[in-house]
Design an enzyme around this catalytic site. Structure first.
Site, PDB file in Angstrom:
ATOM      1  N   ASP A   1      -2.542  -0.561   6.299  1.00  0.00           N
ATOM      2  CA  ASP A   1      -3.392  -0.887   5.151  1.00  0.00           C
ATOM      3  C   ASP A   1      -2.879  -2.119   4.412  1.00  0.00           C
ATOM      4  O   ASP A   1      -3.668  -2.932   3.937  1.00  0.00           O
ATOM      5  CB  ASP A   1      -3.502   0.307   4.212  1.00  0.00           C
ATOM      6  CG  ASP A   1      -4.414   1.401   4.762  1.00  0.00           C
ATOM      7  OD1 ASP A   1      -4.975   1.229   5.862  1.00  0.00           O
ATOM      8  OD2 ASP A   1      -4.557   2.439   4.086  1.00  0.00           O
TER       9      ASP A   1
ATOM     10  N   HIS B   1      -5.390   4.374   6.333  1.00  0.00           N
ATOM     11  CA  HIS B   1      -4.511   5.255   5.546  1.00  0.00           C
ATOM     12  C   HIS B   1      -3.113   5.385   6.132  1.00  0.00           C
ATOM     13  O   HIS B   1      -2.412   6.345   5.870  1.00  0.00           O
ATOM     14  CB  HIS B   1      -5.159   6.624   5.297  1.00  0.00           C
ATOM     15  CG  HIS B   1      -6.381   6.514   4.446  1.00  0.00           C
ATOM     16  ND1 HIS B   1      -6.330   6.215   3.099  1.00  0.00           N
ATOM     17  CD2 HIS B   1      -7.693   6.608   4.756  1.00  0.00           C
ATOM     18  CE1 HIS B   1      -7.556   6.153   2.625  1.00  0.00           C
ATOM     19  NE2 HIS B   1      -8.398   6.385   3.604  1.00  0.00           N
TER      20      HIS B   1
ATOM     21  N   ASP C   1       0.853  -1.186   0.000  1.00  0.00           N
ATOM     22  CA  ASP C   1       0.000   0.000   0.000  1.00  0.00           C
ATOM     23  C   ASP C   1       0.887   1.234   0.000  1.00  0.00           C
ATOM     24  O   ASP C   1       1.975   1.219   0.592  1.00  0.00           O
ATOM     25  CB  ASP C   1      -0.921   0.024   1.230  1.00  0.00           C
ATOM     26  CG  ASP C   1      -1.907   1.176   1.162  1.00  0.00           C
ATOM     27  OD1 ASP C   1      -2.841   1.107   0.328  1.00  0.00           O
ATOM     28  OD2 ASP C   1      -1.737   2.155   1.905  1.00  0.00           O
TER      29      ASP C   1
ATOM     30  N   MET D   1       5.060   9.851  -3.910  1.00  0.00           N
ATOM     31  CA  MET D   1       4.725   8.726  -3.054  1.00  0.00           C
ATOM     32  C   MET D   1       5.391   9.056  -1.715  1.00  0.00           C
ATOM     33  O   MET D   1       6.607   9.197  -1.651  1.00  0.00           O
ATOM     34  CB  MET D   1       5.273   7.417  -3.634  1.00  0.00           C
ATOM     35  CG  MET D   1       4.951   6.200  -2.793  1.00  0.00           C
ATOM     36  SD  MET D   1       5.291   4.626  -3.634  1.00  0.00           S
ATOM     37  CE  MET D   1       7.088   4.633  -3.702  1.00  0.00           C
TER      38      MET D   1
END
Length: 184
Positions: A165, A160, A12, A25
């Protein structure tokens, strides 16, 4: 050509927005699907100052925090690749598993290729939503994580945080995959 054993890795990411290469990212989390205690988590320095407020709000991350606490992308992706190599035997294939895998895989693929020149996962990913749709014969709309949760009843929830996750997604994958065994 013989089939190699597969090692499923739940991955994730949390990002500064939806556009690969434009938005950063910020965190990546991963765990072995069948051994989720074996995990990887990393914060990365931003690659740009572009962000979407909603993307940052949902995670509680900021570009400033990531700049201060994160690793440079080359270092972060090198460490992620090393973790994959350490946890996937040489004669096995790492399989990227994600919930809405196209989004997460897209960022991971871009970062691996841009900063390391290769992606240990290759050019494919296994999407949990698509797996669920195939197993259940349901509509795409019915593949939201909240809808999947009502069917498979996971003990974990997504929040999140990339590593949490990834662990939640690993549980969903295992539960959905078990449904395929019941349908045989």
């Amino acid at each position: 050509m013989s089939k190699k054993p597969e090692v499923f890795i739940s991955v994730d990411v949390e990002t500064a927005g939806p556009v690969i290469g434009e938005h950063s990212m910020l965190t990546v989390g991963a765990c072995l699907v069948y051994q989720p205690e074996i995990s990887f988590s990393m914060m990365l320095k931003p690659i740009s100052d572009k962000s979407v407020a909603e993307a940052l709000e949902v995670t509680g991350l900021t570009l400033e925090r990531a700049e201060k606490e994160g690793l440079a992308p080359t270092k972060a992706m090198s460490e992620f690749a090393a973790w994959i190599a350490q946890n996937v035997p040489e004669d096995s294939t790492p399989v990227f598993v994600g919930l809405n895998a196209p989004f997460d895989w897209g960022f991971v693929n871009y970062y691996f290729l841009k900063y390391l020149g290769e992606n240990p996962f290759g050019f494919t990913a296994l999407d949990i939503k698509a797996l669920f749709m195939g197993v259940m014969g349901c509509s795409w709309y019915e593949t939201k994580s909240s809808a999947i949760d009502k069917i498979v009843n996971p003990t974990q929830k997504g929040d999140h945080d990339a590593l949490q996750d990834a662990r939640y997604q690993a549980e969903l994958f295992r539960l959905i995959y078990n449904l395929t065994q019941c349908n045989k």
